[in-house]
Design a protein around this motif. Structure first.
Motif, mmCIF file in Angstrom:
data_model
loop_
_atom_site.group_PDB
_atom_site.id
_atom_site.type_symbol
_atom_site.label_atom_id
_atom_site.label_comp_id
_atom_site.label_asym_id
_atom_site.label_seq_id
_atom_site.Cartn_x
_atom_site.Cartn_y
_atom_site.Cartn_z
ATOM 1 N N LEU A 9 36.307 2.084 -36.091
ATOM 2 C CA LEU A 9 36.759 3.076 -36.693
ATOM 3 C C LEU A 9 37.138 2.883 -38.274
ATOM 4 O O LEU A 9 38.012 2.007 -38.511
ATOM 5 N N ILE A 10 36.639 3.580 -39.292
ATOM 6 C CA ILE A 10 37.088 3.406 -40.801
ATOM 7 C C ILE A 10 37.475 4.644 -41.350
ATOM 8 O O ILE A 10 36.584 5.255 -41.724
ATOM 9 N N VAL A 67 29.744 2.002 -36.022
ATOM 10 C CA VAL A 67 30.878 2.376 -37.021
ATOM 11 C C VAL A 67 30.945 3.930 -37.233
ATOM 12 O O VAL A 67 30.022 4.588 -37.385
ATOM 13 N N LEU A 68 32.251 4.410 -37.255
ATOM 14 C CA LEU A 68 32.720 5.821 -37.438
ATOM 15 C C LEU A 68 33.098 5.769 -38.716
ATOM 16 O O LEU A 68 34.452 5.359 -38.789
ATOM 17 N N PHE A 69 32.815 6.004 -40.032
ATOM 18 C CA PHE A 69 33.354 6.179 -41.206
ATOM 19 C C PHE A 69 33.987 7.667 -41.679
ATOM 20 O O PHE A 69 33.281 8.633 -41.523
ATOM 21 N N GLY A 70 34.965 7.789 -42.244
ATOM 22 C CA GLY A 70 35.475 9.036 -42.680
ATOM 23 C C GLY A 70 34.893 9.380 -44.058
ATOM 24 O O GLY A 70 34.119 10.219 -44.143
ATOM 25 N N ALA A 71 35.494 9.096 -45.147
ATOM 26 C CA ALA A 71 35.286 9.412 -46.448
ATOM 27 C C ALA A 71 35.759 8.445 -47.241
ATOM 28 O O ALA A 71 36.727 7.637 -47.115
ATOM 29 N N GLU A 254 17.972 -0.112 -34.246
ATOM 30 C CA GLU A 254 19.295 0.658 -33.973
ATOM 31 C C GLU A 254 20.312 -0.402 -33.637
ATOM 32 O O GLU A 254 21.402 -0.256 -32.906
ATOM 33 N N ARG A 255 20.299 -1.786 -34.302
ATOM 34 C CA ARG A 255 21.217 -2.791 -34.005
ATOM 35 C C ARG A 255 22.713 -2.567 -34.602
ATOM 36 O O ARG A 255 23.540 -2.672 -34.058
ATOM 37 N N PHE A 256 22.515 -1.895 -35.876
ATOM 38 C CA PHE A 256 23.943 -1.348 -36.688
ATOM 39 C C PHE A 256 23.569 0.189 -37.014
ATOM 40 O O PHE A 256 22.431 0.686 -36.941
ATOM 41 N N ALA A 257 24.745 0.944 -36.683
ATOM 42 C CA ALA A 257 24.888 2.526 -36.970
ATOM 43 C C ALA A 257 26.068 2.782 -37.658
ATOM 44 O O ALA A 257 27.010 2.433 -37.309
ATOM 45 N N ILE A 258 25.960 3.474 -38.779
ATOM 46 C CA ILE A 258 27.227 4.091 -39.316
ATOM 47 C C ILE A 258 27.197 5.598 -39.244
ATOM 48 O O ILE A 258 26.306 6.185 -39.775
ATOM 49 N N ALA A 259 27.941 6.045 -38.494
ATOM 50 C CA ALA A 259 28.203 7.720 -38.408
ATOM 51 C C ALA A 259 29.286 8.011 -39.303
ATOM 52 O O ALA A 259 30.125 7.431 -39.551
#
Ligand code: GGG
Length: 348
Positions: A9-10, A67-71, A254-259
């Motif tokens: 989480l970022i 990764v779940l990135f906010g803003a 799909e090894r890396f993903a940033i949502a």
């Protein structure tokens, strides 16, 4: 443990810090064995530490793979030593395909016919970072490569083949004959590898016009970086608002993903507890669908969001329906609790 799902989480800046904890709770409820770490990045991190994307953040993102990135709220003027952490992270993890599913949610002003997937090239185009000033002339180089275009086109065509969507290749090759000409050529060559998928093409200005006039006209828009950025915001407005628009950036295999939600740090709203967490929650669902291969979890989260909206629960960015003009909107945490309750009801 080999099959342990891991999430980094970022929260980032502004409303990112308010919506990301809510997504963490929703994903933990849906996937009880999920291991979650939280790390920092952003403008505030830069001001405190001198580095917007600290090495331990990058290390955690790589280790988790999801990764779940906010803003992030980068300043609009150049600052020595600063570079946008989200642009840098996308490049470091080489997440070249940005998926933005947009649908007409059951809220006032949304277009029910909208059911669109925008697939945006995420590392090239005008965002390749090649800009310079020569006196009073600014030069921005737009980079399009055959390989960069073909790899995102393959992601789009694979998704189109799985979902039965028609692909529209978006370009402006009648004017930008070299750059958009190569983009179009590379995408149409990939179309030849997927004869079962219907393909057409559209000039970006004409696509914008038709999208507003007839939101159900397009099923999958395959776009170079800048066009995808603009058209997906336009489509988000037709679907109920930017606060509800999710996105997922995927890398090879799909090894890396940033949502990340499509919205930014929203300094006008930040700190008031009223940010809409649904775009971020739906981004979490995209991680479940595309990174963790858990379509059941993604379906459950999306159904919970649809249920909450259909029952009239909304944050202030979503207009009140004409039938219930006096009903008060809820805050970020209450919206999160409503989604959690809807998820729990599905399990009973
Ligand atoms: N969640 C997407 C987001 O933060 N959008 C704003 C953005 O990408 N800004 C770039 C920056 O501020 O560096």
């Amino acid at each position: 443990m080999t099959n342990q799902l891991r999430l980094c989480l970022i929260p980032g800046d502004g409303v990112g810090r308010e919506v990301v904890p809510v997504v963490g709770e929703v994903l933990r409820a849906a996937l009880p064995r999920l291991a979650v770490v939280e790390v920092e990045a952003g403008w505030e991190t830069f001001r405190r530490t001198g580095n917007a994307l600290p090495p331990e953040t990058l290390k955690a993102a790589r280790a988790c793979g999801a990764v779940l990135f906010g803003a992030v709220a980068s300043p609009s003027h150049p600052v020595a030593g600063y570079r946008s952490p989200i642009v840098a992270l996308r490049r470091e993890l080489d997440v070249f395909a940005n998926l933005r599913p947009l649908r007409g949610w059951l809220v006032a002003g949304a277009q029910p016919a909208l059911d669109l997937l925008v697939v945006r090239e995420n590392t090239e185009g005008l965002y390749a970072g090649r800009e310079r000033r020569e006196g009073d002339t600014a030069i921005s180089e737009r980079v399009i490569t055959r390989e960069g275009s073909a790899r995102v086109a393959r992601v789009a065509y694979r998704l189109a083949a799985e979902s039965g969507r028609r692909v529209t290749v978006v370009h402006k090759a009648n004017v930008l004959r070299v750059g958009d000409g190569l983009w179009r050529e590379a995408c149409l060559a990939v179309a030849g590898e997927f004869p079962q998928v219907e393909t057409d093409e559209g000039l970006v200005d004409s696509v914008a016009y038709h999208l507003v006039r007839d939101p159900g006209r397009y099923q999958l828009l395959l776009c170079p970086n800048l066009y995808g950025d603009i058209l997906s915001d336009l489509a988000a407005a037709l679907g109920g608002g930017l606060g509800m628009a999710p996105s997922l950036s995927l890398g090879f295999g799909e090894r890396f993903a940033i949502a990340e939600p499509v919205h930014g740090a929203a300094p006008d709203v930040a700190g008031r507890g009223i940010a809409n967490p649904l775009g971020a929650i739906l981004s979490g669902a995209l991680l479940a669908r595309h990174r963790w291969d858990r379509p059941d979890v993604a379906d459950a989260i999306e159904a919970a969001v649809a249920h909450v909206l259909a029952s009239g629960v909304r944050t202030p960015d979503v207009p009140a329906p004409v039938a219930a003009p006096g009903e008060s909107p809820v805050g970020t945490e209450e919206m999160g609790r409503a989604v959690l309750a809807a998820l729990a009801r599905q399990r009973r």
